[in-house]
Design a protein around this motif. Structure first.
Motif, PDB file in Angstrom:
ATOM      1  N   THR A 101       1.934   8.853  -6.535  1.00 13.65           N
ATOM      2  CA  THR A 101       1.282   9.876  -6.004  1.00 13.65           C
ATOM      3  C   THR A 101       1.147  11.193  -6.903  1.00 13.65           C
ATOM      4  O   THR A 101       0.481  12.063  -6.671  1.00 13.65           O
ATOM      5  N   LEU A 102       2.347  11.202  -7.716  1.00 14.03           N
ATOM      6  CA  LEU A 102       2.361  12.466  -8.400  1.00 14.03           C
ATOM      7  C   LEU A 102       1.767  12.423  -9.550  1.00 14.03           C
ATOM      8  O   LEU A 102       1.463  11.617 -10.267  1.00 14.03           O
ATOM      9  N   PRO A 103       0.714  13.636  -9.803  1.00 12.58           N
ATOM     10  CA  PRO A 103      -0.137  14.042 -11.053  1.00 12.58           C
ATOM     11  C   PRO A 103       0.923  13.981 -12.396  1.00 12.58           C
ATOM     12  O   PRO A 103       1.906  14.541 -12.407  1.00 12.58           O
ATOM     13  N   GLU A 104       0.575  13.484 -13.488  1.00 14.59           N
ATOM     14  CA  GLU A 104       1.251  13.407 -14.523  1.00 14.59           C
ATOM     15  C   GLU A 104       1.374  14.952 -15.088  1.00 14.59           C
ATOM     16  O   GLU A 104       0.319  15.568 -15.337  1.00 14.59           O
ATOM     17  N   GLY A 105       2.700  15.084 -15.827  1.00 18.23           N
ATOM     18  CA  GLY A 105       2.519  16.385 -16.622  1.00 18.23           C
ATOM     19  C   GLY A 105       2.830  17.785 -15.897  1.00 18.23           C
ATOM     20  O   GLY A 105       2.697  18.774 -16.347  1.00 18.23           O
ATOM     21  N   GLN A 106       2.995  17.585 -14.712  1.00 19.47           N
ATOM     22  CA  GLN A 106       3.161  19.029 -13.717  1.00 19.47           C
ATOM     23  C   GLN A 106       4.607  18.869 -13.356  1.00 19.47           C
ATOM     24  O   GLN A 106       4.998  17.746 -12.548  1.00 19.47           O
ATOM     25  N   PRO A 107       5.279  19.877 -13.344  1.00 18.82           N
ATOM     26  CA  PRO A 107       6.690  20.012 -13.076  1.00 18.82           C
ATOM     27  C   PRO A 107       6.960  20.086 -11.848  1.00 18.82           C
ATOM     28  O   PRO A 107       6.411  20.876 -11.093  1.00 18.82           O
ATOM     29  N   TYR A 108       7.686  19.466 -11.118  1.00 16.19           N
ATOM     30  CA  TYR A 108       8.233  19.234  -9.719  1.00 16.19           C
ATOM     31  C   TYR A 108       9.719  19.159  -9.562  1.00 16.19           C
ATOM     32  O   TYR A 108      10.243  18.420  -8.962  1.00 16.19           O
ATOM     33  N   ASP A 223       0.570   7.961   4.870  1.00 16.60           N
ATOM     34  CA  ASP A 223      -0.311   6.836   4.621  1.00 16.60           C
ATOM     35  C   ASP A 223      -1.746   7.361   5.077  1.00 16.60           C
ATOM     36  O   ASP A 223      -2.580   7.016   4.276  1.00 16.60           O
ATOM     37  N   ARG A 224      -1.847   8.511   5.637  1.00 15.13           N
ATOM     38  CA  ARG A 224      -3.135   9.036   5.873  1.00 15.13           C
ATOM     39  C   ARG A 224      -3.599  10.080   4.631  1.00 15.13           C
ATOM     40  O   ARG A 224      -5.015  10.164   4.463  1.00 15.13           O
ATOM     41  N   ASP A 225      -2.697  10.763   4.121  1.00 15.70           N
ATOM     42  CA  ASP A 225      -3.127  11.771   3.052  1.00 15.70           C
ATOM     43  C   ASP A 225      -2.911  11.315   1.563  1.00 15.70           C
ATOM     44  O   ASP A 225      -3.370  11.992   0.847  1.00 15.70           O
ATOM     45  N   LEU A 226      -1.801  10.360   1.484  1.00 12.52           N
ATOM     46  CA  LEU A 226      -1.462  10.257   0.081  1.00 12.52           C
ATOM     47  C   LEU A 226      -1.866   8.837  -0.481  1.00 12.52           C
ATOM     48  O   LEU A 226      -1.885   8.489  -1.575  1.00 12.52           O
ATOM     49  N   LEU A 227      -1.929   7.776   0.534  1.00 10.44           N
ATOM     50  CA  LEU A 227      -2.216   6.523  -0.095  1.00 10.44           C
ATOM     51  C   LEU A 227      -3.637   6.103   0.140  1.00 10.44           C
ATOM     52  O   LEU A 227      -4.163   6.303   1.198  1.00 10.44           O
ATOM     53  N   ASP A 228      -4.321   5.685  -1.214  1.00 10.92           N
ATOM     54  CA  ASP A 228      -5.454   5.512  -1.350  1.00 10.92           C
ATOM     55  C   ASP A 228      -6.011   3.939  -1.626  1.00 10.92           C
ATOM     56  O   ASP A 228      -4.798   2.972  -1.697  1.00 10.92           O
ATOM     57  N   GLY A 229      -7.286   3.651  -1.788  1.00 13.90           N
ATOM     58  CA  GLY A 229      -7.222   2.381  -2.248  1.00 13.90           C
ATOM     59  C   GLY A 229      -6.733   1.790  -3.480  1.00 13.90           C
ATOM     60  O   GLY A 229      -6.167   0.513  -3.538  1.00 13.90           O
ATOM     61  N   ASN A 231      -3.414   2.488  -4.372  1.00 13.90           N
ATOM     62  CA  ASN A 231      -1.960   2.232  -4.010  1.00 13.90           C
ATOM     63  C   ASN A 231      -2.017   1.942  -2.429  1.00 13.90           C
ATOM     64  O   ASN A 231      -0.683   2.187  -1.998  1.00 13.90           O
ATOM     65  N   ARG A 232      -2.845   1.236  -1.966  1.00  9.21           N
ATOM     66  CA  ARG A 232      -2.906   0.927  -0.560  1.00  9.21           C
ATOM     67  C   ARG A 232      -1.735  -0.022  -0.255  1.00  9.21           C
ATOM     68  O   ARG A 232      -0.982  -0.177   0.777  1.00  9.21           O
ATOM     69  N   ASP A 233      -1.460  -0.850  -1.218  1.00  5.70           N
ATOM     70  CA  ASP A 233      -0.464  -1.966  -1.071  1.00  5.70           C
ATOM     71  C   ASP A 233       1.190  -1.276  -0.883  1.00  5.70           C
ATOM     72  O   ASP A 233       1.959  -1.819  -0.468  1.00  5.70           O
ATOM     73  N   VAL A 237       5.231  -1.916   1.325  1.00  9.08           N
ATOM     74  CA  VAL A 237       6.257  -1.706   0.827  1.00  9.08           C
ATOM     75  C   VAL A 237       7.183  -0.829   1.808  1.00  9.08           C
ATOM     76  O   VAL A 237       8.364  -1.071   1.792  1.00  9.08           O
ATOM     77  N   ARG A 238       6.574   0.234   2.325  1.00  8.26           N
ATOM     78  CA  ARG A 238       7.202   1.173   3.009  1.00  8.26           C
ATOM     79  C   ARG A 238       7.550   0.459   4.302  1.00  8.26           C
ATOM     80  O   ARG A 238       8.616   0.439   5.110  1.00  8.26           O
ATOM     81  N   GLN A 239       6.656  -0.518   4.963  1.00 13.31           N
ATOM     82  CA  GLN A 239       6.911  -1.120   6.160  1.00 13.31           C
ATOM     83  C   GLN A 239       7.929  -2.094   6.145  1.00 13.31           C
ATOM     84  O   GLN A 239       8.678  -2.391   6.897  1.00 13.31           O
TER      85      GLN A 239
END
Length: 250
Positions: A101-108, A223-229, A231-233, A237-239
């Motif tokens: 989910t994280l974009p590359e190269g952006q510090p968090y 599930d609603r906002d971060l998981l798309d087609g 990384n749907r699987d 993993v979370r369940q």
């Protein structure tokens, strides 16, 4: 030539070619980075490139657009935890979520610090409840950092800050008990320790029921906002993690 030398948390490893591997790791300075590790599938490096491990990373690339070459040295191993199904499921989920989910190269930097704390807690916390609470806080922070933060400070319907009891699954905002009357089954329970009006919120010890309700909230919005087609699987993993947590406290 772009270069980076930093401590990094291994988040994902994918085989590349006959012997190499592509590493995705979270750093404090540069956020999520990717690099090709020559010999990454060798007997020497496989125990190093384990999701959850802390490594000393050196990354070099001819340009920022090019996948760089990476070398790694083990700092802290989480590999022994992978023999425990519950701990393994937690590490699998939190590192996979980060990589996906994280974009590359952006510090968090806050995410790096909290992820490191979650992984440490999985290894040393005396009960699953404690590290599961830390995991929920990481998920909540991740949502906020990616622009999907929840507003739990006041009731979405009335604006009151007292008697908050639920979260709207649509708006991600708190709902008071009075405003929720008749609609409770459509809402997500807000655990007492997350309520701003809860007098002992900072000192109280959440129950496992509270923690699972917390994870239900964060899980819904992930599930609603971060998981798309792509990384749907990860939902599966979370369940598996949630199912193991419930069995552990049953």
């Amino acid at each position: 030539m772009a270069s980076l030398i930093a401590d990094a948390i291994v988040c994902a490893v994918r085989a590349h070619g006959e012997h190499g591997a592509i590493l995705r790791a979270l750093t404090h300075e540069a956020g999520l980075v990717a690099g090709y590790v020559r010999g990454g599938r060798s007997r020497r490096l496989r125990p190093v490139l384990v999701p959850g491990n802390l490594v000393a990373l050196e990354l070099r690339a001819r340009s920022e657009e090019q996948l760089g070459g990476a070398t790694v040295e083990l700092q802290t191993s989480r590999a022994p935890l992978l023999a425990e199904p519950l701990a393994a499921a937690a590490i699998d989920w939190v590192t996979s979520l980060t990589a996906a989910t994280l974009p590359e190269g952006q510090p968090y930097p806050a995410l790096y610090a909290v992820l490191a704390a979650v992984l440490e807690a999985i290894g040393v916390a005396p009960s699953a409840r404690q590290w599961a609470l830390a995991l929920g806080r990481y998920e909540l922070l991740l949502l906020a950092e990616l622009g999907f933060g929840l507003d739990l400070g006041e009731c979405v319907a009335t604006g009151v800050r007292e008697d908050l009891a639920f979260v709207s699954p649509k708006s991600g905002r708190a709902v008071s008990a009075a405003a929720a009357a008749g609609y409770e089954k459509r809402l997500l329970r807000l655990p007492p320790f997350l309520r701003h009006d809860h007098a002992d919120a900072a000192e109280s010890e959440p129950t496992m029921t509270d923690v699972l309700d917390f994870l239900t909230i964060t899980g819904h919005f992930i599930d609603r906002d971060l998981l798309d087609g792509r990384n749907r699987d990860l939902a599966g993993v979370r369940q598996r993690l949630i199912d193991r947590l419930k069995r552990a406290v049953a």
